[in-house]
Write a protein that holds these residues in place. Sequence first.
Motif, PDB file in Angstrom:
ATOM      1  N   ASP A 203       7.487  59.016  -3.944  1.00 46.22           N
ATOM      2  CA  ASP A 203       8.068  59.649  -5.216  1.00 46.22           C
ATOM      3  C   ASP A 203       6.765  60.369  -5.682  1.00 46.22           C
ATOM      4  OD1 ASP A 203       9.663  60.160  -7.260  1.00 46.22           O
ATOM      5  OD2 ASP A 203       9.502  58.225  -8.336  1.00 46.22           O
ATOM      6  N   GLU A 204       7.153  61.256  -6.494  1.00 41.87           N
ATOM      7  CA  GLU A 204       5.993  61.871  -7.140  1.00 41.87           C
ATOM      8  C   GLU A 204       6.074  62.053  -8.634  1.00 41.87           C
ATOM      9  OE1 GLU A 204       9.452  64.617  -7.425  1.00 41.87           O
ATOM     10  OE2 GLU A 204       8.619  63.348  -5.758  1.00 41.87           O
ATOM     11  N   THR A 205       4.999  61.842  -9.280  1.00 40.21           N
ATOM     12  CA  THR A 205       5.016  62.049 -10.900  1.00 40.21           C
ATOM     13  C   THR A 205       4.088  62.952 -11.301  1.00 40.21           C
ATOM     14  OG1 THR A 205       4.745  60.586 -12.523  1.00 40.21           O
ATOM     15  CG2 THR A 205       3.327  60.129 -11.025  1.00 40.21           C
ATOM     16  N   PRO A 206       4.410  63.871 -12.405  1.00 39.25           N
ATOM     17  CA  PRO A 206       3.504  64.748 -12.942  1.00 39.25           C
ATOM     18  C   PRO A 206       2.275  64.346 -13.649  1.00 39.25           C
ATOM     19  CG  PRO A 206       5.424  64.586 -14.295  1.00 39.25           C
ATOM     20  CD  PRO A 206       5.615  63.693 -13.087  1.00 39.25           C
ATOM     21  N   LYS A 219       0.399  71.376 -15.080  1.00 36.23           N
ATOM     22  CA  LYS A 219       1.074  70.136 -14.389  1.00 36.23           C
ATOM     23  C   LYS A 219       0.560  70.040 -12.907  1.00 36.23           C
ATOM     24  CE  LYS A 219       5.014  69.249 -15.836  1.00 36.23           C
ATOM     25  NZ  LYS A 219       6.777  69.231 -15.985  1.00 36.23           N
ATOM     26  N   TYR A 221       0.420  66.846  -9.739  1.00 31.84           N
ATOM     27  CA  TYR A 221       1.490  65.819  -9.101  1.00 31.84           C
ATOM     28  C   TYR A 221       0.676  64.732  -8.297  1.00 31.84           C
ATOM     29  CZ  TYR A 221       5.626  68.276 -10.738  1.00 31.84           C
ATOM     30  OH  TYR A 221       6.412  68.680 -11.824  1.00 31.84           O
ATOM     31  N   TRP A 223       1.575  61.989  -5.535  1.00 31.83           N
ATOM     32  CA  TRP A 223       2.489  61.920  -4.855  1.00 31.83           C
ATOM     33  C   TRP A 223       2.229  60.048  -4.413  1.00 31.83           C
ATOM     34  CZ3 TRP A 223       6.662  65.122  -3.171  1.00 31.83           C
ATOM     35  CH2 TRP A 223       6.289  66.344  -3.721  1.00 31.83           C
ATOM     36  N   TYR A 238      -1.926  57.025  -2.829  1.00 30.41           N
ATOM     37  CA  TYR A 238      -1.671  58.157  -3.695  1.00 30.41           C
ATOM     38  C   TYR A 238      -2.435  59.253  -3.186  1.00 30.41           C
ATOM     39  CZ  TYR A 238      -0.375  54.226  -6.749  1.00 30.41           C
ATOM     40  OH  TYR A 238       0.414  52.964  -7.314  1.00 30.41           O
ATOM     41  N   ARG A 244       4.075  70.774  -6.659  1.00 25.33           N
ATOM     42  CA  ARG A 244       5.147  69.826  -6.437  1.00 25.33           C
ATOM     43  C   ARG A 244       5.627  70.505  -4.944  1.00 25.33           C
ATOM     44  NH1 ARG A 244      10.553  68.429  -9.393  1.00 25.33           N
ATOM     45  NH2 ARG A 244      10.748  66.118  -8.672  1.00 25.33           N
ATOM     46  N   TYR A 265      15.018  65.196  -4.638  1.00 19.23           N
ATOM     47  CA  TYR A 265      14.061  66.104  -4.859  1.00 19.23           C
ATOM     48  C   TYR A 265      14.297  67.094  -3.462  1.00 19.23           C
ATOM     49  CZ  TYR A 265       9.921  69.156  -5.146  1.00 19.23           C
ATOM     50  OH  TYR A 265       9.193  70.247  -5.194  1.00 19.23           O
TER      51      TYR A 265
END
Length: 298
Positions: A203-206, A219, A221, A223, A238, A244, A265
């Motif tokens: 999963d990835e998050t900003p 922004k 990311y 992962w 991480y 992205r 995604y």
Amino acid sequence: MKQYSARSGKRSEGLNTLQLALLDSLVDEDLAAIETELEKLSDRIPEKRERQQPRRQALPKDLPRTEYRHEPESTTCSCGCALTRIGEDVSEKLDYQPGTFTVERHIRGKWSCWACESLIQAPVAPHIIDKGIPTSGLLAQVLISKYADHLPLYRQEQQFSRGDVSIPRSTLADWVGRCGVELQPLVDALRKTLHQEDVLHADETPVAMLAPGKKRTHKAYVWAYASTRFAQTQGVVYDFRPGRSGQAVRDFLEGWAGKLVCDDYSGYKACFTDNAIEIGCWAHARRKFHDLHVANQS
């Protein structure tokens, strides 16, 4: 000129002084990591660049001190003569146990042979930060507080000052950056371990990434790749990326074969070949049914 409300637009994306201080610490950590890598590379170059050393504050005299003496295994010279102790070198390293600071005094005696004019001394013990004052225990405390307990460096600076030890935030950031470089082999080993798993989660998050000098963020990311709860090794790696792009996933999972649990995604799609199989996320699938329920009241 276009106006922006307090709840939307650029005003809501503004950074206050405290937020900028947090981002400045991240920049200091990155700079320390870069300098450490450059120092390692400079060992291969004949002319090593000179790095200006900051002036170090003396450690408080009232802190408890534990002495560790290091002497040669033998006080007999290779020529057969007895060595004579002519002095010693003393270095101090700051240690920390929760709530208590102590000082380790490492005393390395100097032994000389007057006959052959040789000098023998026990070698300096290896440390994570060469010629630095922190022990591995203090560095572990700073890292765990920052990443596991989410305690920013400026708060750790305040915490340490209550123990009568002044460690500037810039120094703490330097330590964190250098530890990141030294821990990279552990990250690489964990990545190899995850590549041996048949099932992985991704999963990835900003995250806000500060552009040095501009005091504005864009922004980026982070992962995350994790083994399942049933795997023998419970590990998470991480991987920070400035964007992205799905290339980040392809780079990390290169050479891996198995089943990948992820959302829908599009960046993941190029990874799915004969060796990698997609497993859809039930939580994301449920959201679509929930949206239909809310829209249709049924």
